[in-house]
Write an enzyme that holds these catalytic residues in place. Structure first.
Site, short mmCIF file in Angstrom:
data_model
loop_
_atom_site.label_atom_id
_atom_site.label_comp_id
_atom_site.label_asym_id
_atom_site.label_seq_id
_atom_site.Cartn_x
_atom_site.Cartn_y
_atom_site.Cartn_z
N LYS A 327 0.83 -1.21 0.00
CA LYS A 327 0.00 0.00 0.00
C LYS A 327 0.86 1.26 0.00
O LYS A 327 1.84 1.35 0.76
CB LYS A 327 -0.89 -0.02 1.24
CG LYS A 327 -2.01 -1.04 1.15
CD LYS A 327 -3.13 -0.50 1.92
CE LYS A 327 -4.35 -1.23 2.06
NZ LYS A 327 -5.26 -0.65 2.99
N CYS A 427 -19.99 30.67 23.37
CA CYS A 427 -20.06 30.73 21.91
C CYS A 427 -19.26 31.93 21.38
O CYS A 427 -19.49 33.06 21.81
CB CYS A 427 -21.52 30.85 21.47
SG CYS A 427 -21.69 31.07 19.69
N CYS A 430 -21.95 34.50 19.72
CA CYS A 430 -23.00 35.24 20.44
C CYS A 430 -22.79 35.25 21.95
O CYS A 430 -23.58 35.84 22.68
CB CYS A 430 -24.38 34.68 20.10
SG CYS A 430 -24.66 33.03 20.77
N CYS A 451 -28.36 33.11 17.45
CA CYS A 451 -26.92 33.05 17.21
C CYS A 451 -26.72 33.19 15.69
O CYS A 451 -27.31 32.41 14.93
CB CYS A 451 -26.38 31.72 17.73
SG CYS A 451 -24.64 31.46 17.38
#
Ligand code: IVH
Length: 691
Positions: A327, A427, A430, A451
């Site tokens: 491989k 967040c 927001c 948001c």
């Protein structure tokens, strides 16, 4: 780099028994994700390395032998009968026992091991070198010159017969001339790069999850029930192995030539080699040249040419001793992780992103890579400033696979200090505190309604083709109207005014008119689609249809109890909770009131209700099998539901009848006979529902 660098830190220091157990569980889980879900979460290399590690440990501890260990089995793509929810896309194909077990190949990433393998063969053997195609294996059965079955590998002993989908591949002959009575051809089904990219582009536009690579796309495609869609996707195939009794030819090469003469697609990239140097030259040549091929390859397969010598060398439980796969390594580069930033998705999921010092990988410049979630960062044990390895292999999307070197100075200066930076708590868009639902890997911003990225996501979903189908409001226009304060909720769409829209630089009179005409037309979109458009978490298109059938208006749905909701097929606890929570939020109720006032269809209208079809199949459990001429399988499934019946993937005592098309699977037929379940033809079925 050491072969076992990828063994997670937490497994170091385990006893051999614990490590064996952990690896068995992890590999079995990955087999399931790879073969059944077509969505692996581990690179092939990592999988192979872990498999080697497990083999090594098991060899050192024969007392811990387990016949169910992943080292003893070929991975399985068979759909688990009980896991219907997960396995939606693949159910319904007849299962067939392979005439000859479908084995995989021993593989290696090391050229030294290839050399060793060649040197250990008897002197003067011829070795056929071929490309290793990276799709999924298929076994084509011909009887009296006719293609009669096309079986996936499954668990190596039994696979799914996906014949209708294989028939869409033009290169595969349906009829052979001058062929033996019984013949089996094995090969690889592939989705060419070009088709793969087009498919992902289309999926991106339709907001569907992308396939990580052509192999997963091919596998997902073969499991589809809709042959028209399969045909449209454009699969292709290369065959590399012929089986049967009294076949012509004494060598593998001659058989491939014969297969080509019968009209099978056999690759030209094949060479008979006589020594290690010729083998190595073939590998070196194709390591670069394969990048120009139209389909994905992930290595080279070497096979002993003489069939008599093959027989002498024989097989292990899993693979032939007369063949080996080399491989190609995924391209991997070290770089510095400069900073971790956080993205808020349309569903509020927070995704950490690695910002890297730019590096060149497989022809593109990489400077960002996803870190998925908090657990992923922890497992890698990385932090800003670390050197990390980035890899790009069959996976198109680059990923970080581990730390490039240990920063021991930092560790030893303050060993109690955690290495991984703490995940953000609020967040970034927001400022709302983040939540993490038990059992989920992701942190989420719960401020769904305001948001900014989530709100824009909701708006985009609401207007999308399968929802309200409002044209002219693409993501850029939505972002523009949001920034200008014209769109704050989906209800605002119905208050947009011509002059406000036309005043926007990028829009103008004509586009404004078109948007408003399309907004007007959306008032005719029927209730089930409106319910889907509202974007209640986890309520997808099909679930919305089922809910809307039970609750024929939003007023009724609003008061539905959790028990009533979970009684609907496909609605589990979580979806029911999400629906209840949706209606508990006053802001949603205000949106609904405004949509109602605008004339949006929040109930099945009378005409629809009157036109709703007679429930002639009420209480009946029906299994669909075979191929049909009048409608597609999906259409029949829908009809069964519309007329009050229930679809099932497998024949049991509870089955009322089988809607049987052509080429019905033998195992289903056998079971139906044993249980005395009736078979109804396509025509009989249509008569039954249309009267
Ligand atoms: S020969 C008994 N040849 O690689 C020999 N396999 O784990 C059967 N593959 O399952 C396989 N290209 O899906 C063979 N030129 C090739 C191949 C090939 C791709 C796949 C095949 C097999 C897997 C090996």
């Amino acid at each position: 780099m050491d072969l076992f660098d990828n063994i997670p830190i937490e497994q170091q220091g385990l006893t051999a028994e614990q490590e064996i157990k952990a690896l068995r569980t992890e590999l079995a889980e990955q087999n399931y994700k790879y073969y059944v879900l077509s969505a692996p979460t581990m690179s092939d290399r990592e999988f192979d390395e872990k498999m080697h590690r497990l083999q090594e440990l098991e060899a050192a501890h024969p007392e811990l032998f387990d016949p169910n260990s992943p080292t003893q089995k070929v991975g399985s793509d068979i759909q688990p009968v009980s896991g219907e929810r997960l396995a939606v896309s693949g159910e319904g194909f007849p299962r067939i026992k392979h005439r000859y077990p479908m084995l995989s190949l021993a593989n290696t990433y090391s050229r030294e091991e290839v050399e060793d393998w060649v040197r250990k063969l008897p002197p003067n053997v011829e070795i056929v070198a071929e490309l290793k195609y990276d799709g999924l294996s298929i076994s084509l059965w011909y009887e009296h010159g006719q293609l009669v079955h096309a079986v996936t590998r499954g668990d190596g002993t039994e696979g799914d017969d996906v014949l209708p989908n294989i028939r869409t591949i033009a290169a595969i002959p349906q009829t052979l001339i001058d062929a033996p009575e019984r013949l089996e051809l094995r090969g690889e089904v592939l989705l060419p790069w070009e088709r793969f990219e087009a498919l992902n582009k289309q999926r991106e536009e339709q907001e569907e999850p992308l396939f990580a690579n052509p192999r997963n796309a091919a596998s997902g495609t073969l499991k589809l029930q809709d042959t028209r869609e399969v045909a449209h996707r454009g699969l292709t195939c290369f065959l590399y192995y012929m089986l049967g009794e009294q076949l012509p030819g004494r060598t593998h090469y001659e058989r491939l030539e014969q297969a080509r003469a019968w009209g099978f697609p056999v690759s030209d990239a094949i060479k008979i080699c006589h020594n290690v140097d010729e083998v190595m030259n073939f590998i070196a040549y194709w390591d670069t040249e394969r990048k120009n091929l139209p389909v994905a390859t992930d290595g080279i397969v070497l096979k002993v040419n003489s069939l008599a010598e093959q027989e002498e060398l024989g097989y292990t439980a899993k693979s032939p001793r007369w063949a080996i796969a080399y491989k190609f390594a995924a391209e991997r580069q070290p770089t510095t992780l400069r900073q971790i930033t956080y993205q808020v998705g349309r569903t509020g999921v927070i995704t950490p992103v690695a910002n890297l010092d730019p590096i060149q990988l497989s022809g593109t410049i990489v400077q960002r890579a996803t870190l998925h979630n908090e657990d992923f960062i922890r497992q890698l044990g990385i932090t800003e400033g670390d050197r990390v390895f980035v890899e790009k292999g069959g996976e198109i999307i680059p990923k970080i696979v581990g730390k490039a070197e240990d920063d021991t100075t930092r560790q030893s200066s303050n060993p109690s200090q955690p290495r991984t930076p703490s995940f953000i708590t609020h967040c970034p868009e927001c400022g709302t505190p983040l939540v993490r639902v038990e059992g989920e890997a992701a942190w989420r911003c719960p401020n769904e309604l305001s948001c900014p990225p989530q709100l824009k996501g909701r708006l985009e979903h609401f207007v999308s083709r399968k929802a309200m189908n409002i044209e002219g409001l693409g993501s850029e226009t939505i972002a523009l109207l949001y920034d200008k304060g014209l769109l704050h909720s989906v209800a605002d769409i119905y208050s947009l005014r011509q002059e406000d829209l036309a005043a926007q630089e990028r829009l103008g009179d004509k586009s404004a008119q078109n948007i408003l005409a399309s907004v007007e037309a959306s008032k005719q979109v029927p209730w089930p689609r409106v319910l889907f458009a509202l974007g209640i978490r986890m309520v997808g298109e099909t679930t919305a249809k089922k809910i809307a059938k039970r609750f024929r208006s939003i007023d009724a749905l609003q008061w539905a109890s959790k028990e009533e909701l979970t009684a609907i097929e496909d609605v589990g606890e979580q979806i029911a909770d999400n629906i209840v929570a949706y209606f508990a939020d006053l802001r949603n109720l205000e949106i609904i009131t405004r949509l109602q006032a605008a004339g949006v269809q929040l109930a099945s209208n009378e005409r629809e209700a009157a036109a709703s079809v007679p429930q002639v199949l009420a209480g009946k459990t029906i299994v669909i099998s075979g191929t049909f001429t009048e409608h597609s399988r999906d259409e029949y499934k829908q009809m069964i539901e519309d007329y009050g019946g229930k679809n099932s993937g497998s024949v049991s005592k509870k089955t009322d009848f089988i809607l049987a098309g052509d080429n019905m699977g033998p195992s289903k037929l056998e079971k139906a006979n044993a249980l005395g379940v009736k078979l109804i033809s396509e025509q009989e079925f249509l008569q039954m529902i249309h009267g």
